[in-house]
Design a protein around this motif. Structure first.
Motif, PDB file in Angstrom:
ATOM      1  N   LYS A 193     -23.185 -83.103   3.546  1.00 58.30           N
ATOM      2  CA  LYS A 193     -22.821 -82.642   2.130  1.00 58.30           C
ATOM      3  C   LYS A 193     -21.264 -82.234   2.039  1.00 58.30           C
ATOM      4  N   ARG A 194     -20.425 -82.833   3.211  1.00 58.65           N
ATOM      5  CA  ARG A 194     -19.157 -82.422   3.245  1.00 58.65           C
ATOM      6  C   ARG A 194     -18.384 -82.836   2.106  1.00 58.65           C
ATOM      7  N   GLU A 195     -18.438 -83.990   1.597  1.00 60.69           N
ATOM      8  CA  GLU A 195     -17.829 -84.691   0.261  1.00 60.69           C
ATOM      9  C   GLU A 195     -18.050 -83.771  -0.939  1.00 60.69           C
ATOM     10  N   ALA A 196     -19.464 -83.319  -1.181  1.00 67.13           N
ATOM     11  CA  ALA A 196     -19.658 -82.309  -2.075  1.00 67.13           C
ATOM     12  C   ALA A 196     -19.315 -81.113  -1.937  1.00 67.13           C
ATOM     13  N   PHE A 197     -18.965 -80.396  -0.644  1.00 67.52           N
ATOM     14  CA  PHE A 197     -18.305 -79.278  -0.598  1.00 67.52           C
ATOM     15  C   PHE A 197     -16.875 -79.244  -0.934  1.00 67.52           C
ATOM     16  N   ARG A 198     -16.158 -80.491  -0.601  1.00 69.88           N
ATOM     17  CA  ARG A 198     -14.590 -80.808  -0.863  1.00 69.88           C
ATOM     18  C   ARG A 198     -14.662 -80.795  -2.458  1.00 69.88           C
ATOM     19  N   SER A 199     -15.467 -81.413  -3.242  1.00 72.61           N
ATOM     20  CA  SER A 199     -15.413 -81.310  -4.566  1.00 72.61           C
ATOM     21  C   SER A 199     -15.523 -80.057  -5.064  1.00 72.61           C
ATOM     22  N   ALA A 200     -16.561 -79.339  -4.556  1.00 68.96           N
ATOM     23  CA  ALA A 200     -17.006 -78.157  -5.109  1.00 68.96           C
ATOM     24  C   ALA A 200     -15.624 -77.008  -4.914  1.00 68.96           C
ATOM     25  N   PHE A 201     -15.253 -77.296  -3.809  1.00 70.36           N
ATOM     26  CA  PHE A 201     -13.967 -76.034  -3.314  1.00 70.36           C
ATOM     27  C   PHE A 201     -12.511 -76.644  -3.292  1.00 70.36           C
ATOM     28  N   ALA A 202     -12.409 -77.461  -4.408  1.00 65.33           N
ATOM     29  CA  ALA A 202     -11.019 -77.918  -4.654  1.00 65.33           C
ATOM     30  C   ALA A 202     -10.303 -78.285  -3.425  1.00 65.33           C
ATOM     31  N   ASP A 203     -11.084 -79.292  -2.661  1.00 66.64           N
ATOM     32  CA  ASP A 203     -10.550 -79.748  -1.323  1.00 66.64           C
ATOM     33  C   ASP A 203     -10.103 -78.772  -0.581  1.00 66.64           C
ATOM     34  N   PHE A 204     -10.665 -77.576  -0.547  1.00 70.77           N
ATOM     35  CA  PHE A 204     -10.240 -76.648   0.369  1.00 70.77           C
ATOM     36  C   PHE A 204      -8.946 -76.292   0.531  1.00 70.77           C
ATOM     37  N   ASP A 205      -8.261 -76.167  -0.713  1.00 74.17           N
ATOM     38  CA  ASP A 205      -6.912 -75.669  -0.983  1.00 74.17           C
ATOM     39  C   ASP A 205      -7.124 -74.380  -1.019  1.00 74.17           C
ATOM     40  N   GLN A 238     -22.432 -73.283   7.845  1.00 76.47           N
ATOM     41  CA  GLN A 238     -23.608 -74.094   9.072  1.00 76.47           C
ATOM     42  C   GLN A 238     -24.294 -72.835   9.681  1.00 76.47           C
ATOM     43  N   ALA A 239     -23.798 -71.827   9.494  1.00 72.47           N
ATOM     44  CA  ALA A 239     -24.800 -70.646  10.121  1.00 72.47           C
ATOM     45  C   ALA A 239     -26.091 -70.553   9.827  1.00 72.47           C
ATOM     46  N   GLY A 240     -27.085 -70.866  10.600  1.00 74.57           N
ATOM     47  CA  GLY A 240     -28.621 -71.086  10.472  1.00 74.57           C
ATOM     48  C   GLY A 240     -28.920 -72.296  10.141  1.00 74.57           C
ATOM     49  N   LEU A 241     -27.837 -73.342  10.173  1.00 72.74           N
ATOM     50  CA  LEU A 241     -28.396 -74.679   9.695  1.00 72.74           C
ATOM     51  C   LEU A 241     -27.880 -75.590  10.910  1.00 72.74           C
ATOM     52  N   SER A 242     -28.171 -76.927  10.651  1.00 70.27           N
ATOM     53  CA  SER A 242     -27.474 -77.926  11.771  1.00 70.27           C
ATOM     54  C   SER A 242     -26.156 -78.305  11.057  1.00 70.27           C
ATOM     55  N   TRP A 243     -25.264 -78.993  11.933  1.00 75.44           N
ATOM     56  CA  TRP A 243     -23.751 -79.395  11.456  1.00 75.44           C
ATOM     57  C   TRP A 243     -23.981 -80.768  10.960  1.00 75.44           C
ATOM     58  N   LEU A 244     -25.143 -81.587  11.046  1.00 75.62           N
ATOM     59  CA  LEU A 244     -25.370 -82.727  10.536  1.00 75.62           C
ATOM     60  C   LEU A 244     -25.730 -82.413   9.004  1.00 75.62           C
ATOM     61  N   THR A 245     -26.585 -81.213   8.699  1.00 77.35           N
ATOM     62  CA  THR A 245     -26.628 -80.858   7.094  1.00 77.35           C
ATOM     63  C   THR A 245     -25.446 -80.776   6.469  1.00 77.35           C
ATOM     64  N   ASP A 248     -24.783 -75.899  -7.893  1.00 83.30           N
ATOM     65  CA  ASP A 248     -24.430 -77.241  -7.371  1.00 83.30           C
ATOM     66  C   ASP A 248     -25.295 -77.480  -6.437  1.00 83.30           C
ATOM     67  N   ALA A 249     -25.958 -78.371  -6.614  1.00 79.66           N
ATOM     68  CA  ALA A 249     -27.055 -78.862  -5.682  1.00 79.66           C
ATOM     69  C   ALA A 249     -26.578 -79.660  -4.641  1.00 79.66           C
ATOM     70  N   GLY A 250     -25.385 -79.841  -4.451  1.00 77.44           N
ATOM     71  CA  GLY A 250     -24.796 -80.782  -3.517  1.00 77.44           C
ATOM     72  C   GLY A 250     -24.198 -80.175  -2.076  1.00 77.44           C
ATOM     73  N   ILE A 251     -24.178 -78.658  -2.558  1.00 72.12           N
ATOM     74  CA  ILE A 251     -23.741 -77.853  -1.322  1.00 72.12           C
ATOM     75  C   ILE A 251     -24.906 -76.935  -0.940  1.00 72.12           C
ATOM     76  N   VAL A 252     -24.663 -75.902  -0.017  1.00 74.79           N
ATOM     77  CA  VAL A 252     -25.570 -75.094   0.309  1.00 74.79           C
ATOM     78  C   VAL A 252     -25.284 -73.729  -0.615  1.00 74.79           C
ATOM     79  N   ARG A 253     -26.263 -73.526  -1.437  1.00 75.93           N
ATOM     80  CA  ARG A 253     -26.328 -72.552  -2.434  1.00 75.93           C
ATOM     81  C   ARG A 253     -26.816 -71.111  -1.980  1.00 75.93           C
ATOM     82  N   HIS A 254     -25.686 -70.355  -1.201  1.00 74.81           N
ATOM     83  CA  HIS A 254     -25.912 -69.096  -0.557  1.00 74.81           C
ATOM     84  C   HIS A 254     -24.878 -68.274  -1.000  1.00 74.81           C
ATOM     85  N   ARG A 255     -25.135 -67.479  -1.945  1.00 79.12           N
ATOM     86  CA  ARG A 255     -24.104 -66.610  -2.557  1.00 79.12           C
ATOM     87  C   ARG A 255     -23.085 -65.817  -1.590  1.00 79.12           C
ATOM     88  N   GLY A 256     -23.779 -65.705  -0.581  1.00 79.87           N
ATOM     89  CA  GLY A 256     -22.985 -64.554   0.473  1.00 79.87           C
ATOM     90  C   GLY A 256     -21.901 -65.481   1.194  1.00 79.87           C
TER      91      GLY A 256
END
Length: 217
Positions: A69-81, A58-65, A99-107
């Motif tokens: 995208k939360r479900e896409a994040f969960r899918s991309a990051f193995a349900d945060f296991d 979220q840093a620099g973005l809104s929590w609503l953003t 992955d366009a469903g998440i925030v594509r920030h390398r750092g």
């Protein structure tokens, strides 16, 4: 569109006159998150790890953003296991950057992988992430007697969020600044920052009374 009005106290009323913190006014999804999740105490390690990672994104973005995208994040990051994320490699980073469903920030992506490894270390030391995080819950004497729009606006950090940030950074975590950690504490119920008069404030208080903190006091 929701028919709502805003009060001077940082609350708004929907068409059924239910009062909520004004920050969730934008969408019904945001209001559901406010009503059902924000400020409710959490002791589940997967949920805690997910939230601290998403707060970093979220840093620099809104929590609503991020919420959208939360479900896409969960899918991309193995349900945060954390155990699965900890072994992500360069190929996973390349995959996530596409992955366009998440925030594509390398750092932030690299930080999440790093923090998964650090989370494993916390779990080994404390038994659970919950035991570690809940030790930073402030006592009643350390909190304002009332949470108003004015007091909340001035509370971007706290002594506890500063201490948590400092300790996590010492342990090698990243994207865990004091403001980010205070938002994490608010969301996970370590503090109840629903404004006085918000319908969810009492529910959060009752949930905290019923919640058994895993951290020794």
């Amino acid at each position: 569109m929701l028919d709502s009005t805003t009060s001077p106290g940082g609350l708004f009323a929907d068409d059924k006159q239910v009062m909520r913190c004004v920050w969730c006014r934008a969408t019904l999804t945001y209001q559901q998150y406010h009503d059902q999740e924000w400020g409710m105490p959490v002791g589940d390690d997967r949920h805690l790890f997910e939230k601290i990672c998403l707060e970093g994104f979220q840093a620099g973005l809104s929590w609503l953003t991020i919420l959208n995208k939360r479900e896409a994040f969960r899918s991309a990051f193995a349900d945060f296991d954390m155990d699965k994320v900890a072994v992500f490699d360069d190929l996973d980073i390349k995959r996530l950057l596409l992955d366009a469903g998440i925030v594509r920030h390398r750092g932030k992506i690299a930080s999440t992988i790093n923090n998964a490894k650090r989370a494993q270390e916390l779990r080994s030391e404390f038994g659970t992430l919950a035991t570690y995080f809940w030790q930073f819950e402030p006592g009643l004497a350390e909190r304002p007697s009332q949470i108003t729009h004015q007091t909340l606006s001035a509370m971007a950090t706290s002594a506890q969020s500063i201490a948590m940030s400092k300790d996590l950074r010492k342990r090698g975590w990243s994207f865990v600044g004091p403001t980010t950690m205070y938002a994490f504490m608010q969301a996970m119920g370590l503090v109840n920052d629903h404004i006085e008069g918000c319908a969810a404030r009492v529910r959060a208080a009752v949930a905290r009374e019923e919640f058994q903190s895993p951290a020794p006091r």
